[in-house]
Design a protein around this motif. Structure first.
Motif, PDB file in Angstrom:
ATOM      1  N   ARG A  39       0.875  -1.180   0.000  1.00  0.00           N
ATOM      2  CA  ARG A  39       0.000   0.000   0.000  1.00  0.00           C
ATOM      3  C   ARG A  39       0.907   1.224   0.000  1.00  0.00           C
ATOM      4  O   ARG A  39       1.779   1.370   0.841  1.00  0.00           O
ATOM      5  N   GLU A  47      -3.907   7.095  -2.064  1.00  0.00           N
ATOM      6  CA  GLU A  47      -3.460   5.738  -1.753  1.00  0.00           C
ATOM      7  C   GLU A  47      -3.486   4.872  -3.018  1.00  0.00           C
ATOM      8  O   GLU A  47      -4.407   4.979  -3.829  1.00  0.00           O
ATOM      9  N   TRP A 103      -5.857   2.433  -4.632  1.00  0.00           N
ATOM     10  CA  TRP A 103      -6.217   1.593  -3.494  1.00  0.00           C
ATOM     11  C   TRP A 103      -7.712   1.737  -3.224  1.00  0.00           C
ATOM     12  O   TRP A 103      -8.231   2.838  -3.152  1.00  0.00           O
ATOM     13  N   ARG A 105     -10.693   1.456  -0.743  1.00  0.00           N
ATOM     14  CA  ARG A 105     -11.041   1.356   0.682  1.00  0.00           C
ATOM     15  C   ARG A 105     -12.364   0.605   0.814  1.00  0.00           C
ATOM     16  O   ARG A 105     -13.386   1.039   0.301  1.00  0.00           O
ATOM     17  N   GLY A 106     -12.339  -0.512   1.469  1.00  0.00           N
ATOM     18  CA  GLY A 106     -13.554  -1.293   1.632  1.00  0.00           C
ATOM     19  C   GLY A 106     -13.278  -2.555   2.416  1.00  0.00           C
ATOM     20  O   GLY A 106     -12.135  -2.864   2.779  1.00  0.00           O
ATOM     21  N   HIS A 107     -14.330  -3.300   2.682  1.00  0.00           N
ATOM     22  CA  HIS A 107     -14.230  -4.552   3.417  1.00  0.00           C
ATOM     23  C   HIS A 107     -14.312  -5.720   2.449  1.00  0.00           C
ATOM     24  O   HIS A 107     -15.081  -5.706   1.484  1.00  0.00           O
ATOM     25  N   ASP A 226     -17.515  -0.976  -0.415  1.00  0.00           N
ATOM     26  CA  ASP A 226     -17.131   0.274   0.251  1.00  0.00           C
ATOM     27  C   ASP A 226     -18.272   0.774   1.138  1.00  0.00           C
ATOM     28  O   ASP A 226     -19.332   0.141   1.257  1.00  0.00           O
TER      29      ASP A 226
END
Length: 341
Positions: A39, A47, A103, A105-107, A226
Motif C-alpha cells: 500500500r 493511496e 487503493w 477502501r472497503g471490506h 465500500d
C-alpha cells in the motif's frame, strides 16, 4: 518472492509513475508466490496498491479497458510516464514488473458478506465484463482457456510419489505427516475429480461454447464493498477468455466451504446479471461448470498440499495455513464435493 525494499520501491514508483511517495506499507494478502503487494501513500494523501511480480500481468489491460469504459467497480491501473501499464523494476535481469492501481477502501466480502443490492451490483459488473467485445484493442495478450487438464491431472496422479519423497526427506515433520493422513483419507476422491476432468474435457459441448472475457478468480477475497455499498473487483491477474461459467462458478455454489452461497443470493446476483447479458441461471452449461470446478479443485488442493510438504521452502506456520485451506476444499461443502456432485 522476496519483497522489494520500501526505499527502492518508492524510488521506482516516483521515477516510472511520477508519484511522490510518502510511505510504503507491505500488505500480506494474495496467494501468488511470484508477487508482492504494498500500500503506497503519496505526499498529497492519495493511496495506491503497488504490485511487483515476476509473472505476467495481462489482466491489467482488461482492468484498464473496463475502467476506461466506465464500468463501476473496476479500479483502472495507472500508466507509466511512457504510457505503459507496467514498468521494469529491481536489479537488471531480475524480470520484475511493477504496476500501480488506486487503493480501494472497503471490506472484503469474504469477511462481511453482501446485501441484496450488492449482489445485484456484482451481477451487473460481471455482466459488463462478459459482454465486452473480444475485438477490443489490448486484449490480444489475454490467455484463453483451452479445456486441457493434462498437466493438473498428471500432478494429481504423481502426488503420492511426491508425498513419499517428502516423508523420506523429512520423516519427523508434523506437516508432512498431516498431509499423509489427509491424502490417505481424501486422495481417492481427488483422483476421481481428475478422472472426471479428463472425461468432461472431451465433451462435445465445448464446440458449442462461446467464450467471453472473464476475471478468472472473482472469489469473495477479491471483492470489496465500500462504505456506500459499491462493489469492487480487484486482482485481475487471472483474466482469461473462457466460458462465462469460469466466473459464474464462483457465484453458483461458490468455492469456499466456509462461505457457501445460497439460492437466494444467486437470485439476487442474476437480477443484476441477466438484464445486461440476457443470460439466466438456467442457461448455464452443467457439464462446462462441472469441468471448471474439477480443474479449480485440483489446482487449489494440490498447490496448497505441495506448499504444506515443502519444509525447506516455507515457514511451518505458512504450511499449516496451506493445509487448512486444502482441507476446507476437500471437506463438506467444499469445491471437491461440488465438482463430484
Amino acid at each position: 518472492m522476496a519483497q522489494v525494499d520500501p526505499v527502492s520501491l518508492s524510488s521506482w514508483i516516483g521515477c516510472d509513475f511520477g508519484l511522490d511517495v510518502a510511505r510504503v506499507e507491505p500488505v500480506g494478502l494474495g496467494a501468488d508466490a511470484r508477487a508482492d503487494l504494498a500500500r503506497v501513500v503519496t505526499v498529497d494523501g492519495r493511496e495506491h496498491a503497488a504490485k511487483t511480480s515476476s509473472g505476467p500481468q495481462p489482466g491489467l489491460a482488461v482492468a484498464d479497458l473496463l475502467a476506461s469504459r466506465g464500468v463501476v467497480g473496476v479500479p483502472g491501473p495507472l500508466r507509466t510516464r511512457d504510457g505503459a501499464l507496467t514498468a521494469s523494476c529491481g536489479p537488471p535481469g531480475g524480470g520484475l514488473r511493477l504496476s500501480v492501481v488506486p487503493w480501494v477502501r472497503g471490506h472484503r466480502v469474504l469477511d462481511t458478506g453482501m446485501a441484496p443490492p450488492e449482489w445485484a451490483r456484482l451481477g451487473e459488473l460481471l455482466g459488463r465484463l462478459h459482454t465486452t467485445p473480444l475485438t477490443e484493442p489490448g486484449l490480444a495478450t489475454v490467455p484463453r482457456e483451452d479445456h486441457d487438464p493434462t498437466a493438473v491431472v498428471a500432478q494429481a496422479r504423481a502426488f503420492a510419489d511426491a508425498l513419499l519423497r517428502a516423508d523420506r526427506d523429512h520423516p519427523a515433520d508434523p506437516a508432512v505427516a498431516a498431509v499423509s493422513v489427509l491424502w490417505a483419507q481424501e486422495g481417492p476422491r481427488l483422483l476421481a475429480v481428475a478422472d472426471r476432468a479428463l472425461h468432461l474435457s472431451d465433451s462435445r459441448r465445448w464446440a458449442q461454447v462461446s467464450p467471453v472475457l472473464c476475471h478468472g478468480d472473482p472469489h469473495h477475497g477479491n471483492l470489496l464493498v465500500d462504505g456506500s455499498g459499491g462493489v469492487h473487483l480487484i486482482d485481475w491477474d487471472d483474466a482469461v477468455v473462457a466460458p462465462r461459467e469460469a466466473d459464474l462458478m464462483f457465484v453458483v455454489g461458490g468455492v469456499f466451504s466456509h462461505a457457501t452461497i445460497t439460492e437466494e443470493q444467486v437470485r439476487w446476483f442474476f437480477e443484476g446479471y441477466a438484464p445486461v447479458t440476457g443470460v439466466t441461471l438456467e442457461d448455464l452449461d452443467a457439464e462446462v461448470l462441472a469441468y471448471l470446478r474439477c480443474v479449480r479443485a485440483l489446482v487449489d488442493v494440490l498447490d496448497l498440499a505441495e506448499t504444506a510438504l515443502a519444509a525447506s521452502d516455507h515457514a511451518l506456520a505458512d504450511r499449516w495455513e496451506a493445509l487448512r485451506y486444502a482441507s476446507g476444499t476437500l471437506g463438506s461443502g467444499g469445491l471437491v464435493e461440488l465438482a463430484l456432485s
